[in-house]
Scaffold this motif. Structure first.
Motif, short mmCIF file in Angstrom:
data_model
loop_
_atom_site.label_atom_id
_atom_site.label_comp_id
_atom_site.label_asym_id
_atom_site.label_seq_id
_atom_site.Cartn_x
_atom_site.Cartn_y
_atom_site.Cartn_z
N ASP B 29 -29.67 15.52 -20.01
CA ASP B 29 -30.07 14.29 -19.31
C ASP B 29 -31.58 14.28 -19.10
O ASP B 29 -32.17 15.24 -18.64
CB ASP B 29 -29.36 14.18 -17.95
CG ASP B 29 -27.93 13.72 -18.08
OD1 ASP B 29 -27.24 13.63 -17.04
OD2 ASP B 29 -27.49 13.44 -19.22
N SER B 31 -33.16 11.66 -17.39
CA SER B 31 -33.52 10.88 -16.20
C SER B 31 -33.01 11.57 -14.94
O SER B 31 -31.87 12.02 -14.89
CB SER B 31 -32.89 9.49 -16.31
OG SER B 31 -33.62 8.55 -15.61
N TYR B 50 -38.25 10.05 -15.73
CA TYR B 50 -37.64 10.01 -17.06
C TYR B 50 -38.49 10.86 -17.98
O TYR B 50 -39.65 10.53 -18.24
CB TYR B 50 -37.52 8.57 -17.57
CG TYR B 50 -36.85 8.47 -18.92
CD1 TYR B 50 -37.61 8.29 -20.08
CD2 TYR B 50 -35.47 8.58 -19.05
CE1 TYR B 50 -37.00 8.22 -21.32
CE2 TYR B 50 -34.86 8.51 -20.28
CZ TYR B 50 -35.63 8.32 -21.42
OH TYR B 50 -35.01 8.25 -22.65
N ASN B 51 -37.91 11.94 -18.43
CA ASN B 51 -38.57 12.84 -19.38
C ASN B 51 -39.97 13.26 -18.90
O ASN B 51 -40.93 13.25 -19.68
CB ASN B 51 -38.66 12.18 -20.76
CG ASN B 51 -38.81 13.20 -21.88
OD1 ASN B 51 -38.51 14.38 -21.71
ND2 ASN B 51 -39.31 12.74 -23.01
N SER B 94 -29.03 11.09 -15.44
CA SER B 94 -28.34 10.28 -16.44
C SER B 94 -29.02 10.52 -17.79
O SER B 94 -30.18 10.93 -17.88
CB SER B 94 -28.36 8.79 -16.08
OG SER B 94 -29.66 8.27 -16.16
N GLY B 95 -28.24 10.22 -18.84
CA GLY B 95 -28.75 10.48 -20.17
C GLY B 95 -29.67 9.39 -20.66
O GLY B 95 -30.53 9.61 -21.50
N ASP B 96 -29.49 8.21 -20.13
CA ASP B 96 -30.28 7.07 -20.56
C ASP B 96 -30.63 6.27 -19.32
O ASP B 96 -30.11 6.53 -18.24
CB ASP B 96 -29.47 6.22 -21.55
CG ASP B 96 -30.38 5.37 -22.43
OD1 ASP B 96 -29.87 4.79 -23.39
OD2 ASP B 96 -31.58 5.29 -22.13
N ASN B 98 -29.98 3.17 -18.63
CA ASN B 98 -29.00 2.18 -18.20
C ASN B 98 -27.58 2.68 -18.29
O ASN B 98 -26.68 1.97 -18.72
CB ASN B 98 -29.14 0.90 -19.05
CG ASN B 98 -30.33 0.08 -18.63
OD1 ASN B 98 -31.01 0.43 -17.67
ND2 ASN B 98 -30.59 -0.98 -19.34
N THR B 99 -27.37 3.89 -17.90
CA THR B 99 -26.02 4.43 -17.89
C THR B 99 -25.73 5.01 -16.51
O THR B 99 -26.61 5.14 -15.69
CB THR B 99 -25.84 5.53 -18.94
OG1 THR B 99 -26.79 6.57 -18.67
CG2 THR B 99 -26.06 4.99 -20.34
#
Lengths: 109, 112
Positions: B29, B31, B50-51, B94-96, B98-99
């Motif tokens: 993940d 984020s 994020y990253n 989260s992985g993205d 918007n998930t």
């Protein structure tokens, strides 16, 4: 500014009946919506989500309905079970996820 | 088990002190989110990374800061602590963007 609102802090339902949890939002930029369930002393766990391009999503006993024109979503649990007793948070996302204040659901055996 | 690890689980400290809360996201993940839950309150969004880059900021006090490291773990630093900072602090990953996010068990901070 509470962009995601859950106006009912608590809800009691008889086992086997339908539980309906409601959520309103104000930001029309939100493009996905989620429901989380939280037991005491635990982190929230993801339950179900819906994209803004849909108006309904079902997963077993859980169904989420989205009414974009009314900026309203709801979670239906049918049939309700005692193990569903928890705090339910709705959340809405656009770049970041904003949570509502939660509704405590009690399912009475 | 969500795969998100937060340490410590409990923390008791005095007013004026500084603490660091740590979060290891789920494997892969990118984020990481930080939330605060005070007594009888909902989840208040603090900050998202994020990253390694700050992605979004919520109602985070200037006394609070966070960072995400190259190995993607994150730390939330709370300084000049006040009684009102006592709360549950959750990290989620989260992985993205918007998930759905997966939450850790939280760190319960008590300021005395």
């Amino acid at each position: 500014d509470q962009q995601v609102k859950q106006n009912s802090p608590s809800l009691s339902v008889q086992e086997g009946r339908i539980s309906i949890l409601n959520c309103d939002y104000t930001n029309s930029m939100f493009d996905y919506f989620l429901w989380y369930k939280k037991y005491p002393a635990e982190g929230p766990t993801f339950l179900i989500s819906i994209s803004s391009i849909k108006d309904k999503n079902e997963d077993g006993r859980f169904t989420v309905f989205l009414n974009k024109s009314a900026k309203h979503l709801s979670l239906h649990i049918v049939p309700s079970q005692p193990g569903d007793s928890a705090v339910y948070f709705c959340a809405a996302g656009y770049q970041k996820v904003t949570f509502g204040t939660g509704t405590k659901l009690q399912v009475i055996p | 088990d969500s795969g998100v690890t937060q340490t410590p689980k409990h923390l008791i400290t005095a007013t004026g002190q500084r603490v660091t809360l740590r979060c290891s996201p789920r494997s892969g993940d990118l984020s990481v989110y930080w939330y605060q839950q005070s007594l009888d309150q909902g989840l208040q969004f603090l900050i998202q990374y994020y990253n390694g880059e700050e992605r979004a900021k919520g109602n985070i006090l200037e006394r609070f800061s966070a960072q995400q490291f190259p190995d993607l773990h994150s730390e939330l630093n709370l300084s000049s602590l006040e009684l009102g900072d006592s709360a549950l602090y959750f990290c989620a990953s989260s992985g993205d963007l918007n998930t759905e996010a997966f939450f850790g068990q939280g760190t319960r901070l008590t300021v005395v």
